[in-house]
Design an enzyme around this catalytic site. Sequence first.
Site, mmCIF file in Angstrom:
data_model
loop_
_atom_site.group_PDB
_atom_site.id
_atom_site.type_symbol
_atom_site.label_atom_id
_atom_site.label_comp_id
_atom_site.label_asym_id
_atom_site.label_seq_id
_atom_site.Cartn_x
_atom_site.Cartn_y
_atom_site.Cartn_z
ATOM 1 N N GLY A 133 40.076 18.155 40.963
ATOM 2 C CA GLY A 133 38.813 17.875 40.255
ATOM 3 C C GLY A 133 39.092 17.256 38.897
ATOM 4 O O GLY A 133 38.474 16.253 38.511
ATOM 5 N N HIS A 134 40.050 17.831 38.166
ATOM 6 C CA HIS A 134 40.433 17.252 36.873
ATOM 7 C C HIS A 134 40.996 15.842 37.075
ATOM 8 O O HIS A 134 40.697 14.920 36.315
ATOM 9 C CB HIS A 134 41.532 18.098 36.204
ATOM 10 C CG HIS A 134 41.115 19.484 35.825
ATOM 11 N ND1 HIS A 134 41.638 20.606 36.411
ATOM 12 C CD2 HIS A 134 40.228 19.931 34.895
ATOM 13 C CE1 HIS A 134 41.113 21.690 35.859
ATOM 14 N NE2 HIS A 134 40.239 21.313 34.948
ATOM 15 N N GLN B 283 26.877 22.445 30.947
ATOM 16 C CA GLN B 283 27.784 21.978 29.890
ATOM 17 C C GLN B 283 27.567 20.482 29.638
ATOM 18 O O GLN B 283 27.556 20.034 28.486
ATOM 19 C CB GLN B 283 29.235 22.244 30.292
ATOM 20 C CG GLN B 283 30.259 21.645 29.355
ATOM 21 C CD GLN B 283 31.667 22.125 29.657
ATOM 22 O OE1 GLN B 283 32.090 23.157 29.164
ATOM 23 N NE2 GLN B 283 32.386 21.383 30.481
ATOM 24 N N MET C 103 36.354 23.108 43.447
ATOM 25 C CA MET C 103 37.668 23.315 42.816
ATOM 26 C C MET C 103 37.468 23.865 41.416
ATOM 27 O O MET C 103 36.566 23.435 40.689
ATOM 28 C CB MET C 103 38.418 22.004 42.749
ATOM 29 C CG MET C 103 38.855 21.553 44.105
ATOM 30 S SD MET C 103 39.828 20.055 44.004
ATOM 31 C CE MET C 103 40.108 19.780 45.736
ATOM 32 N N SER C 104 38.296 24.823 41.044
ATOM 33 C CA SER C 104 38.202 25.452 39.726
ATOM 34 C C SER C 104 39.547 26.075 39.387
ATOM 35 O O SER C 104 40.235 26.591 40.278
ATOM 36 C CB SER C 104 37.126 26.543 39.764
ATOM 37 O OG SER C 104 37.266 27.381 38.643
HETATM 38 P P1 AMP Z 1 38.014 22.951 32.552
HETATM 39 O O1 AMP Z 1 39.486 22.732 32.497
HETATM 40 O O2 AMP Z 1 37.569 23.959 33.552
HETATM 41 O O3 AMP Z 1 37.399 23.121 31.193
HETATM 42 O O4 AMP Z 1 37.406 21.584 33.099
HETATM 43 C C1 AMP Z 1 37.688 20.361 32.473
HETATM 44 C C2 AMP Z 1 36.766 19.320 33.045
HETATM 45 O O5 AMP Z 1 36.976 19.210 34.441
HETATM 46 C C3 AMP Z 1 35.284 19.667 32.847
HETATM 47 O O6 AMP Z 1 34.583 18.489 32.503
HETATM 48 C C4 AMP Z 1 34.887 20.172 34.205
HETATM 49 O O7 AMP Z 1 33.514 19.996 34.487
HETATM 50 C C5 AMP Z 1 35.731 19.296 35.107
HETATM 51 N N1 AMP Z 1 35.893 19.908 36.423
HETATM 52 C C6 AMP Z 1 36.249 21.202 36.676
HETATM 53 N N2 AMP Z 1 36.232 21.427 38.009
HETATM 54 C C7 AMP Z 1 35.842 20.267 38.599
HETATM 55 C C8 AMP Z 1 35.636 19.868 39.958
HETATM 56 N N3 AMP Z 1 35.799 20.714 40.966
HETATM 57 N N4 AMP Z 1 35.236 18.589 40.190
HETATM 58 C C9 AMP Z 1 35.055 17.725 39.158
HETATM 59 N N5 AMP Z 1 35.240 18.041 37.869
HETATM 60 C C10 AMP Z 1 35.634 19.291 37.584
#
Ligand code: AMP
Length: 282
Positions: free
Chosen positions: A36-37, A155, A186-187
Amino acid sequence: MIIFKKAEALKKHLEKITKSAQSIGFVPTMGALHQGHLALIRESRQHCDVTVCSIFVNPVQFNDPKDFEKYPVTTENDILLLEEEGTDILFLPSVNEIYPGGLAGGIHYNIGYLENILEGHYRPGHFQGVCRVLHRLLDIVNPGSMFMGLKDYQQCMVVKRLLEEHNIPAQLKMVDTLRETGGLAMSSRNLRLSPAARQKALAIYHALTYIKHNIAAFTVEQLRQQATRIIIEGGFEKIDYVAICHPGTLQPAGDADKNAPLVALVAAFIDGIRLIDNMLVG
Ligand code: AMP
């Protein structure tokens, strides 16, 4: 890929890039990178000359200290993934580099009612922390475009408002949610799920698709109740919210709104891990 740890050095480097008329794309993250990132990185590389990614686990956006302590850190692997993806610059600052004056204090960001609904309601102070870190990062990177995921739907709305309120010239580009086979969004937090919990976590996706496919057949309240049942029967122990809202405002939708596009949003706990997801429905 060049790795910067110091804000001043990065800022100077990027000022030169901007002067040479090259566009800068920025992807802020908290690391533990997944596809996702990397989709955000790819999007930035497609649209901008130079792509900057930041990895910073921002202490001030965690309302739960245990969640912060347990946040996965996989920096070596992150660096490999970013290099493979052709990222130009990685910013890897320390807490002191981002908050030289300490963690306490900071200005209050006016994000209106977004502060008190859904994520804002269940994670008090979270969006203040998000605004604070992004305001600082945007000042250092000064990108033409910033790429963020619709996975964090609220957000994105908060950040739009931050950019407007503070006259920050960056354009926010929102990227669709990437999902595992089966539908789980994805997370980074998925890394903390046991294989069994990961399987059960699909219930959120099933609940959201249930709402999407049945939007015309039931009232909003019935849809919320049925989705709640799917999530609880799927193995989640606690739900913060199942909401069906107007996509532009996140105000709750009524039955008369169901012909227009709506967004369904969920936050729920499995094995003590809080997952969020959303889907456009209607
Ligand atoms: P984070 O590291 O969780 O703060 O996420 C960093 C960026 O990646 C944020 O803009 C999130 O919205 C994006 N992001 C996280 N998970 C996904 C995903 N599954 N698909 C697309 N973008 C994502």
